[in-house]
Write a protein that holds these residues in place. Structure first.
Motif, PDB file in Angstrom:
ATOM      1  N   ALA A  95      16.025 -29.599 -86.499  1.00  0.00           N
ATOM      2  CA  ALA A  95      16.449 -28.697 -85.393  1.00  0.00           C
ATOM      3  C   ALA A  95      17.031 -29.329 -84.400  1.00  0.00           C
ATOM      4  N   VAL A  96      17.893 -28.452 -83.712  1.00  0.00           N
ATOM      5  CA  VAL A  96      18.728 -28.899 -82.683  1.00  0.00           C
ATOM      6  C   VAL A  96      18.472 -28.042 -81.379  1.00  0.00           C
ATOM      7  N   GLY A  97      18.696 -28.798 -80.141  1.00  0.00           N
ATOM      8  CA  GLY A  97      18.270 -28.197 -78.670  1.00  0.00           C
ATOM      9  C   GLY A  97      19.654 -27.294 -78.398  1.00  0.00           C
ATOM     10  N   PRO A  98      19.517 -26.534 -77.551  1.00  0.00           N
ATOM     11  CA  PRO A  98      20.846 -25.661 -76.707  1.00  0.00           C
ATOM     12  C   PRO A  98      21.860 -26.747 -76.609  1.00  0.00           C
ATOM     13  N   GLY A  99      23.307 -26.413 -76.895  1.00  0.00           N
ATOM     14  CA  GLY A  99      24.278 -27.337 -76.302  1.00  0.00           C
ATOM     15  C   GLY A  99      24.754 -28.234 -77.589  1.00  0.00           C
ATOM     16  N   VAL A 100      23.700 -28.207 -78.548  1.00  0.00           N
ATOM     17  CA  VAL A 100      24.029 -29.344 -79.784  1.00  0.00           C
ATOM     18  C   VAL A 100      25.146 -28.449 -80.705  1.00  0.00           C
ATOM     19  N   ALA A 101      26.267 -28.859 -81.043  1.00  0.00           N
ATOM     20  CA  ALA A 101      27.021 -28.449 -81.952  1.00  0.00           C
ATOM     21  C   ALA A 101      27.591 -29.419 -83.012  1.00  0.00           C
ATOM     22  N   GLN A 102      27.303 -30.623 -82.791  1.00  0.00           N
ATOM     23  CA  GLN A 102      28.035 -31.614 -83.590  1.00  0.00           C
ATOM     24  C   GLN A 102      27.220 -31.772 -84.856  1.00  0.00           C
ATOM     25  N   VAL A 103      25.949 -31.378 -85.056  1.00  0.00           N
ATOM     26  CA  VAL A 103      24.998 -31.454 -86.224  1.00  0.00           C
ATOM     27  C   VAL A 103      24.529 -30.191 -86.396  1.00  0.00           C
ATOM     28  N   ARG A 104      24.007 -30.058 -87.611  1.00  0.00           N
ATOM     29  CA  ARG A 104      23.051 -28.799 -87.895  1.00  0.00           C
ATOM     30  C   ARG A 104      21.850 -29.167 -88.777  1.00  0.00           C
ATOM     31  N   PRO A 105      20.919 -28.238 -88.609  1.00  0.00           N
ATOM     32  CA  PRO A 105      19.715 -28.375 -89.216  1.00  0.00           C
ATOM     33  C   PRO A 105      20.085 -28.596 -90.930  1.00  0.00           C
ATOM     34  N   GLY A 106      19.362 -29.514 -91.673  1.00  0.00           N
ATOM     35  CA  GLY A 106      19.816 -29.871 -92.945  1.00  0.00           C
ATOM     36  C   GLY A 106      20.891 -31.048 -93.002  1.00  0.00           C
ATOM     37  N   ASP A 107      21.634 -31.491 -92.170  1.00  0.00           N
ATOM     38  CA  ASP A 107      22.413 -32.402 -91.898  1.00  0.00           C
ATOM     39  C   ASP A 107      21.498 -33.713 -92.184  1.00  0.00           C
ATOM     40  N   ALA A 108      22.221 -34.777 -93.086  1.00  0.00           N
ATOM     41  CA  ALA A 108      21.639 -36.189 -93.218  1.00  0.00           C
ATOM     42  C   ALA A 108      22.563 -36.825 -91.954  1.00  0.00           C
ATOM     43  N   VAL A 109      21.922 -37.716 -91.320  1.00  0.00           N
ATOM     44  CA  VAL A 109      22.355 -38.370 -90.217  1.00  0.00           C
ATOM     45  C   VAL A 109      21.858 -39.867 -90.139  1.00  0.00           C
ATOM     46  N   MET A 110      22.703 -40.395 -89.381  1.00  0.00           N
ATOM     47  CA  MET A 110      22.353 -42.095 -88.904  1.00  0.00           C
ATOM     48  C   MET A 110      22.511 -42.373 -87.364  1.00  0.00           C
ATOM     49  N   TYR A 111      22.269 -43.101 -86.788  1.00  0.00           N
ATOM     50  CA  TYR A 111      22.049 -43.252 -85.478  1.00  0.00           C
ATOM     51  C   TYR A 111      21.768 -44.721 -84.927  1.00  0.00           C
ATOM     52  N   VAL A 112      22.205 -44.996 -83.550  1.00  0.00           N
ATOM     53  CA  VAL A 112      21.744 -46.046 -83.019  1.00  0.00           C
ATOM     54  C   VAL A 112      20.737 -45.687 -81.896  1.00  0.00           C
ATOM     55  N   PRO A 113      19.852 -46.392 -81.479  1.00  0.00           N
ATOM     56  CA  PRO A 113      18.893 -45.811 -80.521  1.00  0.00           C
ATOM     57  C   PRO A 113      19.190 -45.725 -79.000  1.00  0.00           C
TER      58      PRO A 113
END
Length: 387
Positions: free
Chosen positions: A66-84
């Motif tokens: 899920a994404v909060g308001p204002g998030v447009a760069q990813v959508r539910p279902g997207d596989a992602v990677m991140y640094v903390p």
């Protein structure tokens, strides 16, 4: 949801709690794989001013729920990677590209990777959350943070950025002191850059892995290198294990390095987080060489250096902390393009339910890097078998 919480040093527990709803700018990620690391182990053993107590773990990859308001760069279902972490983007440090020195860097750190879900904070979601390439395993994608840190170390030494490295491994010789996952990332990246890396260690199993990966193993065990050994700081023998390096232990390392390389190395990378190794490392590098002080020490720790060696030997001491956004982008390219194979560094795959036992085993010296999989110790859907 279940998540691991470090309540105090060596007091790790699984807790159940509600699934968080992402607020403005936040992203809720289902963790598919999280990785153990040396920093988490140090935090487990002695605590950490920035990483505990509280939700535990910081290397992971997964799927957006899920994404909060204002998030447009990813959508539910997207596989992602991140640094903390991510810099604020506005302070003087961030404006000059030194986000690792941002005074707000750890205010919105993403912790709690050893969990079924993790909530990614707005600064990280905006700057350091990326789509995972479909051909990249979740376990491989979770290496984004430690690889960014290692590439930052090479950048600090001035050894990152050459178009194709040195042809035929003709670059500077490098002695990596340590045998944890970070040491092996320095080995793999050093080989890819065309450097000539050796790894100084005592454990027989780690030395064998160094050789298997194409590095030069430098055994300083004195015939005592076993498969396990809590608190190894690779390199100063019995005296170091008692907490006092001693001249003889340091001399042994220097002699073994020169014997293996034919001369003192151009660069020494300290990857143990030991004050004794910090102190001894300038004696192991050639005159005119550099020492990278990579492994962090506990707050208040002190390291002393031979002033004559630094001055007359023109030995440069270089420190490296964390990563910048450029380092993260570079690490993502390395992983996406498979410039190195990080698979062999994952030596065990365990379910989230065994997280307490995993850290007890790590505390005893077992494992190099463990993948914690919330759904159980099995390949994830759509992925090849585990290496």
């Amino acid at each position: 949801m279940r998540r691991a919480v470090l309540r105090a040093p060596r007091r790790l527990a699984l807790e159940d709690g509600p699934l968080p709803a992402p607020g403005p700018g936040e992203v809720l990620v289902r963790v598919r794989a999280a990785l153990t690391c040396g920093t988490d182990l140090k935090t487990y053993r002695r605590g950490h001013a920035r990483l505990g107590p509280g939700p535990f773990g910081h290397e992971a990859a997964g799927d957006v729920v899920a994404v909060g308001p204002g998030v447009a760069q990813v959508r539910p279902g997207d596989a992602v990677m991140y640094v903390p972490t991510a810099g604020c983007g506005q302070c003087a440090a961030c404006r000059r590209g030194a986000e690792n020195h941002c005074p707000r860097l750890f205010q919105d750190i993403v912790l709690g990777a050893y969990a079924e879900h993790v909530l990614v904070t707005p600064p990280v979601a905006a700057r350091h959350l990326f789509p995972k390439p479909p051909e990249l395993r979740y376990t491989e994608a979770a290496f984004l943070e430690p690889l960014a840190c290692v590439l930052h170390g090479w950048r600090r030494l001035g050894l990152l950025g050459r178009a194709d490295g040195w042809a035929g491994n003709g670059g500077p010789s490098v002695a990596v002191v340590g045998s944890g996952a970070i040491a092996f990332l320095f080995l793999l990246t050093g080989l890819r850059l065309g450097l000539r890396p050796a790894v100084v260690a005592r454990r027989r199993d780690r030395l064998e892995l160094v050789a298997a990966l194409g590095g030069l193993p430098v055994d300083v065990s004195g015939g005592e290198g076993g498969a396990h050994g809590r608190g190894e700081a690779a390199g100063l023998g019995k005296a170091h294990r008692r907490g006092a390096p001693g001249a003889s232990g340091s001399e042994t390392v220097r002699r073994h390095l020169e014997g293996a390389l034919g001369e003192a190395p151009d660069v020494v990378v300290e990857a143990t987080g030991s004050a004794a190794v910090w102190t001894a490392a300038p004696a192991w590098v050639r005159s005119g060489g550099s020492v990278l002080l990579f492994g962090g020490l506990a707050p208040g720790a002190r390291a002393t250096f031979d002033a004559a060696r630094l001055h007359y030997g023109e030995v440069d001491l270089v420190s490296a902390f964390h990563y910048t956004s450029d380092d993260v982008a570079e690490a993502r390219r390395w992983l996406a393009e498979r410039r190195i194979n990080v698979g062999p560094l994952v030596t065990a795959v365990r379910p989230l339910g065994e997280i307490v036992e995993v850290f007890q085993e790590l505390d005893r010296g077992a494992h190099l890097k463990v993948a914690i999989v919330p759904d159980g110790a099995a390949p994830l859907a759509g992925e090849p078998p585990w290496p």
